[in-house]
Design a protein around this motif. Structure first.
Motif, PDB file in Angstrom:
ATOM      1  N   UNK A 188       0.839  -1.198   0.000  1.00 21.11           N
ATOM      2  CA  UNK A 188       0.000   0.000   0.000  1.00 21.11           C
ATOM      3  C   UNK A 188       0.872   1.244   0.000  1.00 21.11           C
ATOM      4  N   UNK A 189       1.938   1.208   0.811  1.00 21.80           N
ATOM      5  CA  UNK A 189       2.794   2.391   0.903  1.00 21.80           C
ATOM      6  C   UNK A 189       4.179   1.990   1.385  1.00 21.80           C
ATOM      7  N   UNK A 190       5.204   2.375   0.628  1.00 16.28           N
ATOM      8  CA  UNK A 190       6.580   2.116   1.038  1.00 16.28           C
ATOM      9  C   UNK A 190       7.429   3.378   0.974  1.00 16.28           C
ATOM     10  N   UNK A 191       6.814   4.514   0.726  1.00 14.31           N
ATOM     11  CA  UNK A 191       7.509   5.791   0.739  1.00 14.31           C
ATOM     12  C   UNK A 191       6.480   6.872   1.032  1.00 14.31           C
ATOM     13  N   UNK A 192       6.952   8.047   1.355  1.00 16.11           N
ATOM     14  CA  UNK A 192       6.023   9.138   1.661  1.00 16.11           C
ATOM     15  C   UNK A 192       6.471  10.424   0.993  1.00 16.11           C
ATOM     16  N   UNK A 193       5.531  11.360   0.901  1.00 13.53           N
ATOM     17  CA  UNK A 193       5.789  12.652   0.274  1.00 13.53           C
ATOM     18  C   UNK A 193       5.424  13.754   1.253  1.00 13.53           C
ATOM     19  N   UNK A 194       5.903  14.943   0.939  1.00 17.27           N
ATOM     20  CA  UNK A 194       5.538  16.123   1.714  1.00 17.27           C
ATOM     21  C   UNK A 194       4.407  16.820   0.967  1.00 17.27           C
ATOM     22  N   UNK A 195       3.261  16.982   1.647  1.00 15.16           N
ATOM     23  CA  UNK A 195       2.078  17.544   1.010  1.00 15.16           C
ATOM     24  C   UNK A 195       1.970  19.041   1.318  1.00 15.16           C
ATOM     25  N   UNK A 196       1.577  19.805   0.289  1.00 16.12           N
ATOM     26  CA  UNK A 196       1.494  21.265   0.409  1.00 16.12           C
ATOM     27  C   UNK A 196       0.299  21.754  -0.404  1.00 16.12           C
ATOM     28  N   UNK A 197      -0.274  22.850   0.023  1.00 11.54           N
ATOM     29  CA  UNK A 197      -1.424  23.434  -0.677  1.00 11.54           C
ATOM     30  C   UNK A 197      -0.987  23.975  -2.037  1.00 11.54           C
ATOM     31  N   UNK A 198      -1.848  23.804  -3.050  1.00 10.99           N
ATOM     32  CA  UNK A 198      -1.551  24.284  -4.402  1.00 10.99           C
ATOM     33  C   UNK A 198      -1.165  25.762  -4.400  1.00 10.99           C
ATOM     34  N   UNK A 199      -1.922  26.576  -3.693  1.00  6.32           N
ATOM     35  CA  UNK A 199      -1.669  28.019  -3.718  1.00  6.32           C
ATOM     36  C   UNK A 199      -0.331  28.356  -3.072  1.00  6.32           C
ATOM     37  N   UNK A 200      -0.006  27.673  -1.999  1.00  5.92           N
ATOM     38  CA  UNK A 200       1.265  27.916  -1.325  1.00  5.92           C
ATOM     39  C   UNK A 200       2.432  27.504  -2.212  1.00  5.92           C
ATOM     40  N   UNK A 201       2.296  26.354  -2.867  1.00  4.57           N
ATOM     41  CA  UNK A 201       3.344  25.896  -3.777  1.00  4.57           C
ATOM     42  C   UNK A 201       3.549  26.899  -4.911  1.00  4.57           C
ATOM     43  N   UNK A 202       2.461  27.394  -5.459  1.00  2.00           N
ATOM     44  CA  UNK A 202       2.575  28.364  -6.544  1.00  2.00           C
ATOM     45  C   UNK A 202       3.289  29.622  -6.081  1.00  2.00           C
ATOM     46  N   UNK A 217      12.268   1.137  -0.547  1.00  2.00           N
ATOM     47  CA  UNK A 217      11.693   2.469  -0.710  1.00  2.00           C
ATOM     48  C   UNK A 217      11.656   3.258   0.579  1.00  2.00           C
ATOM     49  N   UNK A 218      11.398   2.579   1.689  1.00  2.00           N
ATOM     50  CA  UNK A 218      11.321   3.266   2.982  1.00  2.00           C
ATOM     51  C   UNK A 218      12.632   3.958   3.328  1.00  2.00           C
TER      52      UNK A 218
END
Length: 960
Positions: free
Chosen positions: A801-815, A869-870
Motif C-alpha cells: 500500500x505504501x513504502x515511501x512518503x511525500x511532503x504535502x502542500x497546498x496548491x496556492x502555497x506551492x505556486x 523504498x522506505x
C-alpha cells in the motif's frame, strides 16, 4: 458446482489483535499450525467483527523477516549492530547482575521506560517493587495532555476513558484526529452517524489542518492553523456566553461553577476556594444571602457577583466571587470575539459564529429526554435523563502542542457549558471512569537501596508539595517529570530520558532499560543527536556515558543496534497477555470489559514473552511480590500465572471476569485457577452490562456508585464535581508569587504564572511567533489508516500500500513559492534539514505542510533491504525536530514540551522549503550507514500461502 464457503482451516483460535492499540477481538484461522487468515470477532465489544487492513495483515507481521531469534550480546561498538547470540540463562544472569548492583546501591540509577505497550499495570508495578522512580510509558510523547487535561477537569478523558454517544448525538466535533488509536470503534461510529437520515441525521465537523482520514468524510472541515484549536474553542465559548446559550442547571448541579474563589490579590489564599472549617467549598446561597456549604443538597447558589466571606473564619472584609463570575468575565473579553481570533486561526468570524449557533441549536433545541428512573448522589429520585446531543472527540493533534493541556481543558469547558458530559447524545464515560478530579494517587519518591517505592512512580500532584524535587528545587527524576519544569507530568517525559541520561542531568544513571520503544528513530526528536548520545563516550574514561542499555523487542528496529543486551520478545500471537481494567481498558459507555491474548502459534525460535522475562528478573532479584517466602518465584508460569493470581488489593486482580474459586463472581473476588479457560471459552473477552439506571451522569449517579462499588471500581459513593476552575493550577501560581513552603527556582516563576491559569487559556505554541518570518510554515504528520507507527513497514502486505512518503502542500502555497508537483525540496527548521519529494493538494491549511507518520526507515533496519523504498524515498520529520527549546538568556534549554505536563510538542514545528538544485540526487536525506541485522536475508518475493494452495490442489486431485 462451486463451493462458495470452503473450509480453509483445521482450527480456529480467538485472541486479541495488536496491530495497533485498538485491541480488537480476532479469530485466527489455522491450518497445519500456520495462519490461514484472520477475521474480526463479531461478538467482541470493541470491533464487533470489523477488522482493518492492519489487523487482517497480521499474518505478515507474524511472518516478518525482522523477527529476532535469540538473545543478543553486543561485541562491537554501540550502534554498529555487531552481536553474538547467547543463551537465555547468560542473558538473564547478565541483566540480573547489572540490575542487582543498582538495586543494592541506588535504585534510581535504573531508568525503565516502555513504548507502545499494553502491560503498564505490570511494568509500573515492577518499577515500584524494584524501587526506581524513573519509570514511564510512551504517553509522555503521545497523549498525556489529553489524559491529564481530562482527568484534572472531568475525571475522564477521550479515547480509553470515554466515547461519543454515536447513536444519539446530533452534532459531533472531532479535533486533531486523522486515524486514531481507537480506529475501528470510530469507523463503526462514523458509519452509523453518516447512515442516519431524515429527522435522525447528525452533523460531523472535523477540526484538523489536514483533510485526510476521518476528515475526508466530514460534513464540514475546519482547516485551522496547527496549535490554534484552543483559541477556536474559546471563541465558541465567547459566543455561547454572549448569547446566553449555556446549561446553567447542569453547571449548578454538577460543576464547581458556584464555588467561591477568594479574591485577595497578593495573599496566600488568592484564587483558592473558600472553604468551611471541615474543608467543604462554599457558595453563596441565593435564598439565605450568605456563604454555605456548596456540597449540600438543595442549595440555590448565586453565580454572579462578589460576596463578603464570614469574618470569623476569613477575617474582616475578605471578598470572594463564584467561579462562573470569573469565567464569564474572562471569556466575554473582546480578545476572544470571533473577529479578533479569525486571522490567527485561519477561520472566518462568520464560520465561528455559525458553528457556535449550531452547537447551541443541537444542545438546546434538540434536547433528548429518556424515561429512565435514577437516583442522584444526594438520594433524590428522578424519572428521566436529559441529554444534550453534542459530542466531541480529540486526540494527538490537540495533545502534541506545547499548549495542548490548556487546549484540552478548553474543549472540556465547552462540553460542560453545553451540559453534554455523560448524558444521552453527549460524551460518555467508559469504566473505570469517572474518577475523582484529579485521581487521588501521588507520584512516589523515597528511593532507597533494596527497598520498593512507597507508592507508584506516576500520579497526579495537587500542589507544589507533591512535586519530586529536592530542597533546592532540583528534579529528582531523570526525565524531570513532576519537577517545576513539568509539574503535572502524569505519564513522564520519555522523549527526554536519553538526553538527560547522556548529560547526567539531574544525575547520571547506570542502566537504560527500554521495551518496545524505538528511541533511536521514529520515537525520538533529534534522531541524529539521539544516536550520537547513545554512542557517546566520556573522553577521560573511554566509557559510554550511558553505561548499560538493555532493549527488549520482537523485531530488529533501529534501536536494537544501540543495545548492549537484546532480550527478544514474542509476537502478539505467541504469548499470553491481558488488557486489564488496571491498565488501558477496552470498556464502552454501557459496559465494563477486559480481554486476554493467548498463544495461537507455536514458537519457532528462541524468544520469550517480555512480561515473562520481567517476572523472571523480578524473581532473580527477589523483588517483593515476585517471590515466595522461601525465595522461589511466586509466578513460575510467568504472566499466565500473574494474570490469574496477582491481586492489587483483596479481590481486585488483573482480570475482572469469572473471579472467585468457582468463577461465579465478577468485578471482584478471589482468584479463580480456571479463569483463563473461561475467557478462552468466551472468545478471550469478558463484559458486564451497566444497569440502565446507572448509565448516565455517573459523576453524580448513586445507582452507578452502588454498581461500581460492587464491581470494585469505586470505594465510596461520593459525588465527583466537574472542575471548570482548577485549584491545583492556582496553587502552583501562588508558589510562583512566593507563597507556601515549596518554592520554585527564580527561573521558573514566570512560566508558572504564565501557563498555570486555573481557567483554560490559549497561548501561541512555543517559538512560533519568533519563527513566523524565517520559518513560515507549520509542519505536522498524520497517521495512515494502514500503518501503526513504525511496525507496518516490515509487513509485506502493508508495504504494497505504501513504502515511501511525500511532503504535502497546498496548491496556492506551492505556486507562491515557485514549486510544482513532483519537485524535491529541502525542509529546513531551526534544528536541521531533510530532503523530500513534494505533492500538491487542496485539503490542507495553506500555511501547513504535512506527511505520513513513521514511513521512513534507516537502511537495513527491520531487515529491509538497504535499497527499500522506505530507506531511499521515505523520510521522517523527526530529524528536524529538537528535543530542546532554544536557550533562555542564561543558556538553559527547556524540553520541547508543554510546560504543564511535559508532553512532547511534536506539532509545534515550523519550517521553510528550499527547492533542490537540478543535480541533487532524488533520495531522501539525512542518510545513515546501513544496519546489518544478524538475521537471514529476506526473500525476494513473499510466497506465504503456497503450501495451502498446494495442499488444496492435491486434495482436489485425490477427489477426482
Amino acid at each position: 458446482m462451486i463451493d462458495t464457503a470452503p473450509v480453509v482451516h483445521d482450527r480456529v483460535a480467538y485472541t486479541t489483535c495488536y496491530m495497533c492499540a485498538c485491541r480488537c477481538g480476532i479469530k485466527v484461522h489455522l491450518q497445519d499450525g500456520q495462519i490461514r487468515y484472520i477475521e474480526g470477532n463479531r461478538d467482541h465489544p470493541v470491533n464487533k467483527g470489523v477488522l482493518c487492513a492492519k489487523g487482517s495483515a497480521g499474518i505478515m507481521t507474524q511472518n516478518s523477516p525482522a523477527k529476532l531469534k535469540k538473545p543478543l550480546l553486543r561485541v562491537g561498538e554501540r550502534g554498529q549492530g555487531e552481536f553474538k547470540e547467547i543463551e537465555w540463562e547468560e542473558a538473564l544472569a547478565l541483566a540480573s547482575d547489572w540490575l542487582g548492583q543498582i538495586r543494592a546501591t541506588d535504585p534510581k540509577r535504573l531508568a525503565f521506560f516502555t513504548g507502545r505497550d499494553q502491560s503498564q499495570a505490570l511494568t509500573g508495578w515492577w518499577a515500584t517493587q524494584f524501587g526506581t522512580p524513573n519509570y514511564a510509558a510512551h504517553g509522555g510523547f503521545c497523549s498525556v495532555n489529553m489524559a491529564a487535561g481530562g482527568l484534572y477537569s472531568i475525571g475522564g478523558s477521550f479515547w480509553e476513558f470515554g466515547e461519543p454517544d454515536w447513536h444519539r448525538t446530533r452534532y459531533f466535533m472531532l479535533f486533531g484526529v486523522a486515524e486514531d488509536h481507537d480506529s475501528n470503534p470510530i469507523k463503526l461510529g462514523l458509519g452509523h452517524l453518516k447512515g442516519r437520515t431524515g429527522d435522525d441525521q447528525a452533523k460531523f465537523v472535523s477540526v484538523n489542518p489536514v483533510r485526510t482520514g476521518y476528515s475526508a468524510i466530514a460534513d464540514e472541515w475546519i482547516g485551522l492553523a496547527p496549535g490554534t484549536d484552543g483559541l477556536f474553542v474559546l471563541a465558541l465559548v465567547h459566543e455561547l456566553l454572549r448569547n446566553d446559550k449555556i446549561d446553567l442547571d447542569f453547571l449548578v448541579r454538577y460543576t464547581n461553577a458556584a464555588w467561591l474563589i477568594i479574591d485577595a490579590p497578593g495573599s496566600a489564599e488568592h484564587g483558592l476556594f473558600a472553604r468551611d472549617a471541615e474543608g467543604a467549598p462554599l457558595c453563596c446561597d441565593h435564598l439565605v444571602g450568605h456563604a454555605v456549604n456548596a456540597l449540600l443538597p438543595g442549595v440555590q447558589p448565586r453565580l454572579i457577583g462578589r460576596v463578603t466571606l464570614p469574618e470569623e473564619v476569613f477575617g474582616a472584609g475578605r471578598q470572594a466571587r463564584p467561579v462562573f463570575d470569573l469565567l464569564a468575565e474572562t471569556y466575554l473579553d473582546p480578545a476572544y470575539a470571533p473577529e479578533n481570533v479569525a486571522l490567527r486561526i485561519g477561520i472566518s468570524a462568520e464560520t465561528i459564529r455559525r458553528i457556535a449557533a449550531e452547537l447551541a441549536e443541537a444542545a438546546f433545541e434538540q434536547q433528548i429526554e429518556l424515561p429512565i428512573e435514577w437516583t442522584d448522589w444526594a438520594g433524590r429520585r428522578h424519572d428521566k435523563v436529559i441529554g444534550r446531543p453534542v459530542s466531541m472527540h480529540a486526540m494527538r493533534g490537540i495533545s502534541a502542542h506545547s499548549n495542548g493541556f490548556q487546549t484540552c481543558r478548553a474543549i472540556h469547558l465547552l462540553q460542560m457549558l453545553l451540559g453534554s458530559i455523560d448524558c444521552p447524545g453527549g460524551f460518555r464515560y467508559k469504566p473505570p471512569f469517572p474518577r475523582p478530579v484529579p485521581p487521588p494517587v501521588k507520584p512516589a519518591w523515597r528511593s532507597a537501596p533494596d527497598q520498593p517505592l512507597p507508592g507508584p512512580p506516576l500520579g497526579f500532584p495537587e500542589g507544589p508539595e507533591d512535586l519530586l524535587v529536592d530542597d533546592a528545587g532540583k528534579a529528582l527524576r531523570i526525565d524531570k517529570a513532576y519537577s517545576w519544569e513539568a509539574p503535572l507530568a502524569a505519564h513522564g517525559l520519555m522523549h527526554m530520558v536519553i538526553h538527560n541520561a547522556w548529560a547526567g542531568d539531574p544525575y547520571p544513571i547506570d542502566t537504560l532499560f527500554l521495551y518496545m520503544a524505538n528511541m533511536a528513530w521514529n520515537s525520538a526528536m533529534n534522531t541524529t543527536g539521539t544516536m550520537r548520545m547513545l554512542t557517546d563516550k566520556d573522553p577521560e574514561t573511554g566509557a559510554y556515558r550511558i553505561p548499560h542499555i538493555i532493549y527488549a523487542d520482537a523485531y530488529y528496529s533501529e534501536t536494537v543496534a544501540y543495545a548492549d543486551l537484546v532480550l527478544p520478545d514474542t509476537t502478539y500471537l505467541e504469548r499470553h497477555d491481558c488488557i486489564s481494567l488496571l491498565d488501558r481498558p477496552i470498556c464502552d459507555a454501557e459496559g465494563m470489559a477486559d480481554s486476554i491474548r493467548q498463544p495461537v502459534i507455536e514458537l519457532d525460535r528462541d524468544v520469550r514473552p517480555f512480561q515473562d522475562v520481567l517476572l523472571d528478573l523480578g524473581a532473580r532479584l527477589k523483588l517483593p511480590g515476585m517471590v515466595k517466602q522461601d525465595g522461589t518465584p511466586l509466578y513460575p508460569g510467568g504472566l499466565k500465572d500473574y494474570m490469574v493470581h496477582h491481586q492489587r488489593k483483596p479481590g481486585i486482580g488483573m482480570l475482572a471476569g469469572w473471579r472467585g474459586a468457582d468463577g461465579s463472581q465478577h468485578g471482584k473476588g478471589e482468584p479463580n485457577p480456571d479463569q483463563l479457560q473461561r475467557y478462552i471459552e468466551n472468545g478471550c473477552f469478558w463484559r458486564a452490562e451497566i444497569p440502565e439506571s446507572a448509565r448516565y451522569l455517573r459523576h453524580a449517579n448513586h445507582d452507578y456508585f452502588d454498581w461500581a462499588i460492587s464491581m470494585g471500581l469505586m470505594d465510596r459513593p461520593e459525588q465527583i464535581v466537574l472542575q471548570l476552575y482548577s485549584e491545583p493550577l492556582q496553587r502552583f501560581r501562588l508558589a510562583a508569587e512566593g507563597h507556601g513552603e515549596g518554592q520554585p527556582p527564580e527561573s521558573e516563576r514566570e512560566r508558572l504564572l504564565s501557563y498555570f491559569d486555573p481557567l483554560p487559556i490559549w497561548y501561541a505554541p512555543f517559538g512560533q511567533n519568533e519563527s513566523e518570518i524565517e520559518f513560515p510554515l507549520h509542519a505536522i504528520t498524520q497517521r495512515p489508516m494502514h500503518m501503526y507507527h513504525s511496525w507496518g513497514s516490515q509487513n509485506a502486505w502493508l508495504r504494497q500500500i505504501q513504502s515511501e512518503n511525500k511532503l504535502y502542500i497546498h496548491h496556492a502555497t506551492a505556486a507562491r513559492l515557485g514549486l510544482k508537483d513532483g519537485d524535491w525540496v529541502w525542509v529546513e527548521s531551526e534544528h536541521g534539514g531533510i530532503k523530500a519529494p513534494l505533492q500538491l493538494m487542496d485539503g490542507v491549511n495553506p500555511d501547513t505542510v504535512w506527511t505520513w507518520n513513521a514511513i521512513g526507515k534507516r537502511a537495513g533496519a527491520w531487515n529491509l533491504k538497504p535499497e527499500a523504498g522506505e530507506a531511499q524515498r521515505g523520510f521522517l520529520l523527526n530529524h528536524v525536530i529538537s528535543e530542546l527549546l532554544p536557550p533562555r538568556p542564561d543558556g538553559y534549554r527547556y524540553a520541547n514540551a508543554d510546560p504543564v505536563t511535559g508532553q512532547a510538542a511534536w506539532y509545534d514545528l515550523k519550517v521553510r522549503l528550499r527547492k533542490c538544485e537540478p543535480g541533487e540526487e532524488r533520495l531522501t536525506e539525512p542518510r545513515f550507514s546501513p544496519l546489518q541485522p544478524p538475521l537471514p536475508a529476506p526473500a525476494e518475493t513473499s510466497r506465504y500461502g503456497r503450501f495451502f494452495r498446494r495442499k488444496r490442489e492435491k486434495a482436489g486431485e485425490g477427489a477426482q
